[in-house]
Motif scaffolding. Structure first.
Motif, PDB file in Angstrom:
ATOM      1  N   TYR A  19      -8.709   6.963   7.047  1.00  0.00           N
ATOM      2  CA  TYR A  19      -7.553   7.397   6.756  1.00  0.00           C
ATOM      3  C   TYR A  19      -7.822   8.692   7.340  1.00  0.00           C
ATOM      4  O   TYR A  19      -8.419   9.301   8.349  1.00  0.00           O
ATOM      5  CB  TYR A  19      -7.916   8.495   4.990  1.00  0.00           C
ATOM      6  CG  TYR A  19      -9.730   8.542   4.878  1.00  0.00           C
ATOM      7  CD1 TYR A  19      -9.632   9.981   5.608  1.00  0.00           C
ATOM      8  CD2 TYR A  19     -10.721   8.559   4.502  1.00  0.00           C
ATOM      9  CE1 TYR A  19     -10.277  11.073   4.838  1.00  0.00           C
ATOM     10  CE2 TYR A  19     -11.248   9.347   4.277  1.00  0.00           C
ATOM     11  CZ  TYR A  19     -11.467   9.789   4.672  1.00  0.00           C
ATOM     12  OH  TYR A  19     -12.291  11.349   4.201  1.00  0.00           O
ATOM     13  N   PHE A  47      -5.627  10.757  -4.083  1.00  0.00           N
ATOM     14  CA  PHE A  47      -7.283  10.344  -2.918  1.00  0.00           C
ATOM     15  C   PHE A  47      -8.421   9.560  -3.663  1.00  0.00           C
ATOM     16  O   PHE A  47      -9.459   9.049  -3.233  1.00  0.00           O
ATOM     17  CB  PHE A  47      -7.986  11.668  -2.116  1.00  0.00           C
ATOM     18  CG  PHE A  47      -8.786  10.750  -0.738  1.00  0.00           C
ATOM     19  CD1 PHE A  47      -8.406   9.870   0.147  1.00  0.00           C
ATOM     20  CD2 PHE A  47      -9.782  11.304  -0.838  1.00  0.00           C
ATOM     21  CE1 PHE A  47      -8.989   9.976   0.841  1.00  0.00           C
ATOM     22  CE2 PHE A  47     -10.989  11.001   0.029  1.00  0.00           C
ATOM     23  CZ  PHE A  47     -10.446  10.174   1.134  1.00  0.00           C
ATOM     24  N   THR A  82      -8.521  15.011   1.251  1.00  0.00           N
ATOM     25  CA  THR A  82      -9.226  14.674   0.954  1.00  0.00           C
ATOM     26  C   THR A  82      -9.560  15.557  -0.882  1.00  0.00           C
ATOM     27  O   THR A  82     -10.326  14.858  -1.090  1.00  0.00           O
ATOM     28  CB  THR A  82     -10.608  15.106   1.696  1.00  0.00           C
ATOM     29  OG1 THR A  82     -10.503  15.715   2.052  1.00  0.00           O
ATOM     30  CG2 THR A  82      -9.900  13.562   2.715  1.00  0.00           C
ATOM     31  N   VAL A  88      -2.909   9.774   3.740  1.00  0.00           N
ATOM     32  CA  VAL A  88      -3.310  10.324   2.511  1.00  0.00           C
ATOM     33  C   VAL A  88      -2.486  12.123   2.503  1.00  0.00           C
ATOM     34  O   VAL A  88      -2.935  12.853   4.203  1.00  0.00           O
ATOM     35  CB  VAL A  88      -5.345  10.396   2.080  1.00  0.00           C
ATOM     36  CG1 VAL A  88      -5.166   9.272   2.238  1.00  0.00           C
ATOM     37  CG2 VAL A  88      -5.810  11.383   3.239  1.00  0.00           C
ATOM     38  N   LEU A 114      -7.919   7.054  -4.833  1.00  0.00           N
ATOM     39  CA  LEU A 114      -7.535   5.524  -3.727  1.00  0.00           C
ATOM     40  C   LEU A 114      -9.129   5.017  -3.822  1.00  0.00           C
ATOM     41  O   LEU A 114      -9.888   4.148  -3.264  1.00  0.00           O
ATOM     42  CB  LEU A 114      -7.080   6.921  -3.314  1.00  0.00           C
ATOM     43  CG  LEU A 114      -6.791   4.687  -1.674  1.00  0.00           C
ATOM     44  CD1 LEU A 114      -6.316   3.612  -2.177  1.00  0.00           C
ATOM     45  CD2 LEU A 114      -6.056   5.746  -0.150  1.00  0.00           C
ATOM     46  N   VAL A 122       0.483   3.590  -3.316  1.00  0.00           N
ATOM     47  CA  VAL A 122      -0.342   3.234  -1.877  1.00  0.00           C
ATOM     48  C   VAL A 122       1.198   2.132  -2.067  1.00  0.00           C
ATOM     49  O   VAL A 122       1.648   1.574  -2.622  1.00  0.00           O
ATOM     50  CB  VAL A 122      -1.226   2.444  -1.988  1.00  0.00           C
ATOM     51  CG1 VAL A 122      -1.794   2.269  -0.654  1.00  0.00           C
ATOM     52  CG2 VAL A 122      -2.375   3.945  -2.238  1.00  0.00           C
ATOM     53  N   LEU A 151      -0.241   7.425   0.852  1.00  0.00           N
ATOM     54  CA  LEU A 151      -0.277   7.510  -0.508  1.00  0.00           C
ATOM     55  C   LEU A 151       0.232   8.673  -0.737  1.00  0.00           C
ATOM     56  O   LEU A 151       0.377   9.288   0.196  1.00  0.00           O
ATOM     57  CB  LEU A 151      -2.159   7.850  -1.085  1.00  0.00           C
ATOM     58  CG  LEU A 151      -2.489   8.324  -1.615  1.00  0.00           C
ATOM     59  CD1 LEU A 151      -2.364   7.157  -2.618  1.00  0.00           C
ATOM     60  CD2 LEU A 151      -4.133   8.895  -1.975  1.00  0.00           C
TER      61      LEU A 151
END
Length: 293
Positions: free
Chosen positions: A141, A128, A123, A120, A131, A102, A162
């Motif tokens: 996000y 992800f 997903t 990001v 995170l 990040v 990210l």
């Protein structure tokens, strides 16, 4: 590299088509160099290659409408695919004390990320999932293409990004600061490397094909490691913004002994990651993965 979209001659009698999906980045290109460029024999099989980003590969496998025989997926994505795919024991992308990062325009701490808006790369990526393990639900996000991540953060469209693939090395070039390395965090929490991605093979191909294709994949990885300069030259075609030294560094991060074999510790890392993902509510059901080869 031959594409699955290219016109191919008809399959020979008894020949099986294996469509391979992987990311257009240096480590995957290095891994598949021998296979894509006919450096090793593949008796009985013909391989074609689809180069698309990892989130697209995750979604394609999840939707299940046109399942590739062999595909790169994130370990997070794999948690949703255990009915269709097994994990090849070779082909891992393992962050051994490093991983997706990040980054932000300011030299923040992890707590500074809470409540912030973070770009990001998807997903279903392991990035992800990691995170979410670090921050829980305490951030906003939006999905953006992985290769635009540094640009949108630098431009101020997001508070942080990210970063996966080569951006893990190039973010300082755009004046950005590291906030947290997810691989470092995971190792501090568990003592294990962070398993990011794998090659998954369709279970319905049958045990013989699964084992033979996995063995060919391992040969391709081994060829790259044994002909490093040649494979690096090929991989450099996908090294967006990487000079030769950083291309070498990036490939070394994700194509190494872990890639030849997960090993007991690597398999334990996979199970620990997925267990934590389930306990955190990010993965909806417990995921029991199968390793082959």
């Amino acid at each position: 590299m031959r594409s699955a979209a290219a016109v191919e001659p008809p399959l020979a009698s008894g020949e099986k088509l294996i469509r391979v999906g992987h990311s257009p980045d240096p480590d995957d290109a290095f891994m598949f160099h021998a296979l894509a460029n006919d450096k090793i024999p593949t008796p009985g099989y013909r391989f074609t290659h689809d180069l698309v980003d990892i989130e697209t590969l995750n979604r394609r496998a999840l939707e299940g409408t046109d399942l590739l025989e062999l595909t790169a997926v994130s370990l997070h994505g794999m948690a949703h695919l255990t009915d269709k795919y097994a994990i090849c024991n070779c082909g891992a992308s393992m962050g051994d004390g490093y991983g997706p990062r990040v980054v932000a325009r300011q030299p923040w701490t992890v707590d500074d990320l809470r409540g912030k808006r973070i770009a990001v790369p998807g997903t279903l990526t392991t990035a992800f999932l990691s995170l979410k393990l670090i921050l829980g639900d305490d951030f906003e996000y939006e999905v953006r293409p992985f290769d635009t991540m540094l640009d949108v953060v630098e431009a101020g469209e997001f508070d942080a990004g990210l970063v996966i693939h080569e951006g893990q090395l190039t973010y300082p070039d755009q004046g950005l600061h590291l906030v947290v390395d997810t691989g470092v965090w995971f190792q501090e929490q568990t003592g294990l490397p962070l398993p990011l991605g794998c090659n998954a093979i369709r279970k319905d191909l049958g045990a013989e094909t699964v084992n033979e294709v996995t063995a060919i994949l391992k040969q391709s990885i081994q060829y790259g490691l044994e002909h490093r300069a040649e494979a690096l030259e090929y991989a450099a075609k996908w090294g967006r913004g990487l000079d030769d030294a950083r291309n070498d560094e990036f490939v070394e991060m994700y194509v190494n002994d872990w890639t030849l074999d997960f090993g007991d510790r690597g398999r334990a890392a996979v199970r620990e990651l997925l267990k934590r993902g389930y306990e955190a509510g990010v993965i909806p059901e417990p995921a029991e993965v199968e390793f082959v080869g």
